[in-house]
Design a protein around this motif. Structure first.
Motif: not given
Length: 106
Positions: A47-52, A89-90, A39-40
């Motif tokens: 940041l990196k996309k979790l979906s990728e 968030l992703d 959550g920071q």
């Protein structure tokens, strides 16, 4: 004695100055977004996309940590299934990404 006023910068140097300035004021350089894991607020460019990503998020599945909202005190306690993530968030920050990729809780 230095020459005053100094001569104008070369076209190549002026181009480099303008290019660097544009890069420095690009919104990606100062926009922030939250990490879905911790959550920071973090600079969006890091940041990196979790979906990728192909991360195993099983370490984030913790029984008794998150619970479904109860409408009354008579409703049973029940866990929210799946990893503990912010569903709005992703993206994942570098710190959480390193921890999760090593199978450690961030």
């Amino acid at each position: 004695n230095p020459k005053f006023p100094p001569s104008a910068p070369s076209p190549k140097l002026m181009h480099q100055i303008f290019a660097d300035f544009c890069k420095d004021i690009d919104p990606n350089q100062f926009e922030e977004s939250g990490c879905a894991v911790c959550g920071q607020l973090t600079q969006s460019s890091t940041l990196k996309k979790l979906s990728e990503m192909n991360l195993n998020l099983d370490i984030l599945i913790q029984e008794g940590v998150t619970q479904v909202e109860r409408q009354s005190s008579k409703d049973p306690l029940s866990d929210i299934e799946g990893p503990v993530l912010d569903s709005d968030l992703d993206s994942i920050c570098q710190t959480c990404c390193r921890s999760v990729s090593k199978g450690k809780m961030p």
